[in-house]
Design a protein around this motif. Structure first.
Motif, PDB file in Angstrom:
ATOM      1  N   GLY A   1      -3.722   1.077  10.406  1.00 32.84           N
ATOM      2  CA  GLY A   1      -2.438   1.192  11.106  1.00 32.84           C
ATOM      3  C   GLY A   1      -2.099   2.651  11.367  1.00 32.84           C
ATOM      4  O   GLY A   1      -2.684   3.285  12.244  1.00 32.84           O
TER       5      GLY A   1
ATOM      6  N   THR B   1      -3.014   4.966   9.721  1.00 34.68           N
ATOM      7  CA  THR B   1      -4.314   5.573   9.350  1.00 34.68           C
ATOM      8  C   THR B   1      -4.452   6.105   7.908  1.00 34.68           C
ATOM      9  O   THR B   1      -5.554   6.411   7.476  1.00 34.68           O
ATOM     10  N   GLY B   2      -3.361   6.220   7.172  1.00 32.89           N
ATOM     11  CA  GLY B   2      -3.457   6.784   5.814  1.00 32.89           C
ATOM     12  C   GLY B   2      -4.341   5.976   4.888  1.00 32.89           C
ATOM     13  O   GLY B   2      -5.107   6.543   4.105  1.00 32.89           O
TER      14      GLY B   2
ATOM     15  N   ASP C   1       0.514 -11.257   5.120  1.00 30.54           N
ATOM     16  CA  ASP C   1       1.716 -10.948   5.904  1.00 30.54           C
ATOM     17  C   ASP C   1       1.412 -11.089   7.392  1.00 30.54           C
ATOM     18  O   ASP C   1       0.248 -11.057   7.788  1.00 30.54           O
TER      19      ASP C   1
ATOM     20  N   THR D   1      -1.921  -7.707   7.205  1.00 31.84           N
ATOM     21  CA  THR D   1      -3.044  -8.353   6.513  1.00 31.84           C
ATOM     22  C   THR D   1      -3.426  -9.694   7.129  1.00 31.84           C
ATOM     23  O   THR D   1      -4.576 -10.118   7.009  1.00 31.84           O
TER      24      THR D   1
ATOM     25  N   ASN E   1       7.549  -2.426   5.835  1.00 33.86           N
ATOM     26  CA  ASN E   1       7.258  -2.393   4.395  1.00 33.86           C
ATOM     27  C   ASN E   1       7.365  -0.960   3.885  1.00 33.86           C
ATOM     28  O   ASN E   1       7.814  -0.719   2.773  1.00 33.86           O
TER      29      ASN E   1
ATOM     30  N   THR F   1      -3.125  -5.161   1.451  1.00 32.38           N
ATOM     31  CA  THR F   1      -2.182  -4.042   1.434  1.00 32.38           C
ATOM     32  C   THR F   1      -0.722  -4.478   1.301  1.00 32.38           C
ATOM     33  O   THR F   1       0.179  -3.638   1.398  1.00 32.38           O
TER      34      THR F   1
ATOM     35  N   THR G   1      -6.908  -2.760   6.653  1.00 31.53           N
ATOM     36  CA  THR G   1      -6.112  -2.636   7.863  1.00 31.53           C
ATOM     37  C   THR G   1      -6.101  -1.174   8.301  1.00 31.53           C
ATOM     38  O   THR G   1      -6.067  -0.278   7.465  1.00 31.53           O
TER      39      THR G   1
ATOM     40  N   ASN H   1       0.793  -1.241   0.000  1.00 31.07           N
ATOM     41  CA  ASN H   1       0.000   0.000   0.000  1.00 31.07           C
ATOM     42  C   ASN H   1       0.821   1.286   0.000  1.00 31.07           C
ATOM     43  O   ASN H   1       0.359   2.312  -0.473  1.00 31.07           O
ATOM     44  N   LYS H   2       2.052   1.252   0.537  1.00 33.52           N
ATOM     45  CA  LYS H   2       2.831   2.493   0.609  1.00 33.52           C
ATOM     46  C   LYS H   2       3.149   3.051  -0.789  1.00 33.52           C
ATOM     47  O   LYS H   2       3.383   4.243  -0.941  1.00 33.52           O
TER      48      LYS H   2
ATOM     49  N   GLY I   1       2.918  -6.694   2.124  1.00 30.75           N
ATOM     50  CA  GLY I   1       3.691  -7.057   3.316  1.00 30.75           C
ATOM     51  C   GLY I   1       4.302  -8.441   3.334  1.00 30.75           C
ATOM     52  O   GLY I   1       5.006  -8.787   4.296  1.00 30.75           O
TER      53      GLY I   1
HETATM   54  C1  LIG Z   1       1.647   0.020   6.435  1.00 36.67           C
HETATM   55  C2  LIG Z   1       0.853  -1.192   6.132  1.00 36.67           C
HETATM   56  C3  LIG Z   1      -0.517  -1.255   6.452  1.00 36.67           C
HETATM   57  C4  LIG Z   1      -1.241  -0.187   7.211  1.00 36.67           C
HETATM   58  O1  LIG Z   1      -1.504   0.945   6.438  1.00 36.67           O
HETATM   59  P1  LIG Z   1      -1.647   2.355   7.164  1.00 36.67           P
HETATM   60  O2  LIG Z   1      -1.895   3.292   6.078  1.00 36.67           O
HETATM   61  O3  LIG Z   1      -0.337   2.584   7.873  1.00 36.67           O
HETATM   62  O4  LIG Z   1      -2.746   2.267   8.136  1.00 36.67           O
HETATM   63  C5  LIG Z   1      -1.236  -2.380   6.094  1.00 36.67           C
HETATM   64  N1  LIG Z   1      -0.629  -3.414   5.471  1.00 36.67           N
HETATM   65  C6  LIG Z   1       0.682  -3.397   5.161  1.00 36.67           C
HETATM   66  C7  LIG Z   1       1.268  -4.590   4.521  1.00 36.67           C
HETATM   67  C8  LIG Z   1       1.475  -2.294   5.502  1.00 36.67           C
HETATM   68  O5  LIG Z   1       2.771  -2.297   5.204  1.00 36.67           O
END
Ligand SMILES: *Cc1c(COP(=O)(O)O)cnc(C)c1O
Length: 337
Positions: free
Chosen positions: A194, A196-197, A287, A291, A78, A318, A192, A49-50, A320
């Motif tokens: 985390g 929050t983005g 991951d 996830t 990640n 997302t 997910t 997701n990043k 990982g």
């Molecule tokens: C960072 C991450 C998330 C969470 O996303 P946020 O935008 O930080 O909430 C979820 N899954 C994976 C694999 C990530 O690396």
């Protein structure tokens, strides 16, 4: 939403697949049809997701004339791997500030994402204790680089500011567009929650498109009384940044903390079962940190009837999976039981 007005680099020159998981649906008793948005297949080194957030963050860094990117994350981050990969792609240097959220968990020669930090040519790794003020630690590195005549740019943890979260508003548009083309409509989405983005970005994107699709976030770190207002705060700021007029209330932020277990990145039985089940039924790798726990949550809620009345639900993958290689002992032990 007109997202084309925001500067962006393109790291994924295609839409990620949106696929039904019919074998998993059958194994869970054949209720609502489960779909998966494959953001594990985004661009940059091994996806996740990043990458969507970095398209907007790196465009901002380049516009500001940066020559070095600084970001932070946990020992198996990640986000750090992908930020570094984006920096390499753009011909920039990258420094990582690594937080040992689990005491003594940093091992210079660990596998998974840590190995990839070195493979991708990180310029500097700065390890700090869990609970450190990460913004202050990154600023220290930035000050040192500035003193050497460099132009550093700080990407916040998880890339979760309004610039990064724009990537997930864009993802909402991509999903709705795919749904239209495929003739499928979702009644619920799961992601997910985390830094929050992702959660806030997707929520604002769905609101901005008037999609009327509820979104449930599964927490992997913080308790609900902290996570919910955090997501709401970023969602409000993002709605303003994007010019989304539809009102967003704190009640639109749905988040569970029942699947975190003993803490961030710590193993839970549900995570191990969910990762194994999806691998063995669908051939898809989740991951252990994000996830896997999110899928454990979705499966539990599915069995409890939380999605009853829905025809189609969508799980956002997302990414990982590189972190799996840092958890091989956990999975071997579970298989031998
Ligand atoms: C960072 C991450 C998330 C969470 O996303 P946020 O935008 O930080 O909430 C979820 N899954 C994976 C694999 C990530 O690396």
């Amino acid at each position: 939403m007109n997202l084309a007005k925001f500067p962006r680099r393109i790291y994924t020159p295609y839409e990620t697949p949106l696929q039904p998981l019919d074998k998993l649906t059958a194994v869970l008793g054949g209720g609502p049809r489960i779909w998966m948005k494959r953001d594990d297949m985004l661009g940059l080194a091994m996806g996740g997701n990043k990458t969507r957030k970095l398209e907007f963050l790196m465009a901002d860094a380049l516009a500001k004339g940066a020559d070095t990117i600084i970001t932070c994350g946990a020992v198996q981050s990640n986000h750090c791997r992908l930020t570094l990969a984006a920096a390499v792609t753009e011909g920039l240097k990258c420094h990582l500030v690594i937080e040992q959220r689990v005491p003594n968990s940093y091992n210079e020669h660990a596998s998974g994402n840590n190995f990839l930090y070195h493979m991708l040519g990180v310029e500097g790794i700065h390890v700090v204790d869990g609970g450190s003020d990460m913004m202050a630690e990154m600023q220290k590195v930035a000050d040192e680089l500035t003193a050497q005549g460099r132009k550093p740019y700080i990407v916040p943890g998880g890339g979760s500011n309004v610039i990064g979260a724009t990537g997930y508003a864009a993802c909402a548009q991509e999903i709705l567009n795919q749904c239209f083309k495929m003739g499928v409509s979702f009644d619920h989405m799961i992601c997910t929650s985390g830094s929050t983005g992702t959660h806030a970005g997707l929520l604002v994107g769905l609101k901005g498109e008037n999609a009327n699709i509820p979104l449930t976030g599964i927490g992997i770190n913080k308790p609900v009384p902290i996570q919910k207002p955090n997501v709401y705060k970023l969602a409000k700021a993002l709605a303003e940044h994007l010019g989304v007029q539809t009102p967003i209330t704190e009640d639109d932020v749905i988040v569970f903390d029942d699947y975190v277990g003993p803490g961030y990145s710590r193993v839970t039985e549900g995570m191990v079962e969910a990762v194994s089940l999806v691998a063995k039924t669908e051939g898809i790798l989740l991951d252990p940190v994000y996830t896997g726990k999110t899928m454990a949550g979705m499966i539990d809620l599915y069995k409890k009837g939380y999605f009853d009345g829905c025809k189609n639900i969508m799980f956002l993958h997302t990414g990982g999976s590189p972190a799996l290689f840092a958890y091989t002992d956990t999975f071997f032990a579970a298989e031998e039981k």
